[in-house]
Design a protein around this motif. Structure first.
Motif, PDB file in Angstrom:
ATOM      1  N   PRO A 157       3.639   7.268   3.738  1.00 56.68           N
ATOM      2  CA  PRO A 157       4.651   6.610   4.580  1.00 56.68           C
ATOM      3  C   PRO A 157       4.093   5.354   5.254  1.00 56.68           C
ATOM      4  N   LYS A 158       4.973   4.365   5.418  1.00 61.80           N
ATOM      5  CA  LYS A 158       4.563   3.077   5.998  1.00 61.80           C
ATOM      6  C   LYS A 158       3.954   3.244   7.380  1.00 61.80           C
ATOM      7  N   VAL A 159       4.466   4.159   8.176  1.00 63.72           N
ATOM      8  CA  VAL A 159       3.947   4.372   9.528  1.00 63.72           C
ATOM      9  C   VAL A 159       2.495   4.820   9.471  1.00 63.72           C
ATOM     10  N   ASP A 160       2.183   5.712   8.533  1.00 61.50           N
ATOM     11  CA  ASP A 160       0.804   6.187   8.396  1.00 61.50           C
ATOM     12  C   ASP A 160      -0.120   5.073   7.915  1.00 61.50           C
ATOM     13  N   VAL A 161       0.368   4.238   7.005  1.00 60.56           N
ATOM     14  CA  VAL A 161      -0.428   3.106   6.527  1.00 60.56           C
ATOM     15  C   VAL A 161      -0.688   2.141   7.678  1.00 60.56           C
ATOM     16  N   LEU A 162       0.345   1.878   8.486  1.00 65.97           N
ATOM     17  CA  LEU A 162       0.200   0.979   9.628  1.00 65.97           C
ATOM     18  C   LEU A 162      -0.845   1.504  10.609  1.00 65.97           C
ATOM     19  N   VAL A 163      -0.764   2.790  10.939  1.00 65.96           N
ATOM     20  CA  VAL A 163      -1.717   3.397  11.875  1.00 65.96           C
ATOM     21  C   VAL A 163      -3.135   3.307  11.319  1.00 65.96           C
ATOM     22  N   THR A 164      -3.293   3.558  10.026  1.00 62.25           N
ATOM     23  CA  THR A 164      -4.606   3.506   9.399  1.00 62.25           C
ATOM     24  C   THR A 164      -5.170   2.090   9.411  1.00 62.25           C
ATOM     25  N   LEU A 165      -4.352   1.111   9.038  1.00 60.40           N
ATOM     26  CA  LEU A 165      -4.821  -0.276   9.046  1.00 60.40           C
ATOM     27  C   LEU A 165      -5.186  -0.740  10.446  1.00 60.40           C
ATOM     28  N   GLU A 166      -4.347  -0.410  11.429  1.00 62.19           N
ATOM     29  CA  GLU A 166      -4.639  -0.800  12.809  1.00 62.19           C
ATOM     30  C   GLU A 166      -5.944  -0.166  13.287  1.00 62.19           C
ATOM     31  N   ALA A 167      -6.169   1.100  12.917  1.00 67.91           N
ATOM     32  CA  ALA A 167      -7.414   1.779  13.293  1.00 67.91           C
ATOM     33  C   ALA A 167      -8.607   1.100  12.633  1.00 67.91           C
ATOM     34  N   MET A 168      -8.451   0.690  11.374  1.00 68.25           N
ATOM     35  CA  MET A 168      -9.546  -0.004  10.684  1.00 68.25           C
ATOM     36  C   MET A 168      -9.844  -1.341  11.351  1.00 68.25           C
ATOM     37  N   PHE A 169      -8.805  -2.116  11.638  1.00 64.14           N
ATOM     38  CA  PHE A 169      -9.009  -3.410  12.284  1.00 64.14           C
ATOM     39  C   PHE A 169      -9.692  -3.245  13.637  1.00 64.14           C
ATOM     40  N   LYS A 170      -9.255  -2.256  14.415  1.00 63.94           N
ATOM     41  CA  LYS A 170      -9.844  -2.014  15.732  1.00 63.94           C
ATOM     42  C   LYS A 170     -11.313  -1.618  15.598  1.00 63.94           C
ATOM     43  N   GLU A 171     -11.610  -0.777  14.635  1.00 65.73           N
ATOM     44  CA  GLU A 171     -12.994  -0.331  14.432  1.00 65.73           C
ATOM     45  C   GLU A 171     -13.892  -1.488  14.000  1.00 65.73           C
ATOM     46  N   VAL A 172     -13.385  -2.365  13.130  1.00 69.44           N
ATOM     47  CA  VAL A 172     -14.162  -3.540  12.713  1.00 69.44           C
ATOM     48  C   VAL A 172     -14.462  -4.408  13.931  1.00 69.44           C
ATOM     49  N   LYS A 173     -13.453  -4.653  14.767  1.00 71.82           N
ATOM     50  CA  LYS A 173     -13.657  -5.461  15.978  1.00 71.82           C
ATOM     51  C   LYS A 173     -14.671  -4.813  16.908  1.00 71.82           C
ATOM     52  N   ILE A 181       0.843  -1.207   0.000  1.00 72.84           N
ATOM     53  CA  ILE A 181       0.000   0.000   0.000  1.00 72.84           C
ATOM     54  C   ILE A 181       0.870   1.245   0.000  1.00 72.84           C
ATOM     55  N   ALA A 182       1.923   1.242   0.814  1.00 74.17           N
ATOM     56  CA  ALA A 182       2.819   2.398   0.871  1.00 74.17           C
ATOM     57  C   ALA A 182       3.492   2.640  -0.480  1.00 74.17           C
ATOM     58  N   ASP A 183       3.907   1.578  -1.156  1.00 71.69           N
ATOM     59  CA  ASP A 183       4.547   1.722  -2.470  1.00 71.69           C
ATOM     60  C   ASP A 183       3.576   2.261  -3.514  1.00 71.69           C
ATOM     61  N   LYS A 184       2.334   1.781  -3.490  1.00 71.76           N
ATOM     62  CA  LYS A 184       1.359   2.193  -4.513  1.00 71.76           C
ATOM     63  C   LYS A 184       0.812   3.592  -4.278  1.00 71.76           C
ATOM     64  N   THR A 185       0.733   4.023  -3.020  1.00 73.62           N
ATOM     65  CA  THR A 185       0.117   5.319  -2.727  1.00 73.62           C
ATOM     66  C   THR A 185       1.119   6.419  -2.428  1.00 73.62           C
ATOM     67  N   GLY A 186       2.334   6.057  -2.043  1.00 71.93           N
ATOM     68  CA  GLY A 186       3.318   7.059  -1.672  1.00 71.93           C
ATOM     69  C   GLY A 186       3.151   7.550  -0.238  1.00 71.93           C
TER      70      GLY A 186
END
Length: 106
Positions: A17-33, A10-15
């Protein structure tokens, strides 16, 4: 693919930063749970639905002690893919190396 691989892709395709992608994915997973644990469902058009399924009460068996055990009714999380998602996966011709193939016998 692992979570780290997904983050890198995702970081490579969107440009982004990996840290921001990680935070976003973790927030999504937490919200789904959180949403599923509150008994609500999540519908994402073109992707699928995260839903809760009710399992009825039943009698199970502890095979070590040979004793019947009552299993109360409970809810489990499930994912139901959208039709478009299923159609894309059906186009797949082979399973990539390192992935289990359910069609092969063990």
């Amino acid at each position: 693919m692992r979570k780290a691989d997904l983050i890198n892709q995702i970081a490579d395709k969107t440009g982004i930063p990996k840290v921001d992608v990680l935070v976003t994915l973790e927030a999504m997973f937490k919200e789904v749970k959180d949403v599923l644990s509150q008994g609500e469902n999540i519908y994402i058009r073109g992707f699928g639905s995260f839903i809760t399924k009710k399992r009825a009460a039943k009698i199970g068996r502890n095979i070590k002690k040979n004793v019947a055990v009552e299993i109360p009714e409970h809810f489990i999380p499930a994912f139901k893919p959208a039709k478009e998602f299923v159609q894309e996966v059906k186009k797949l011709k082979t399973v990539k190396e390192g992935q289990p193939n359910p069609d092969e016998e063990m």
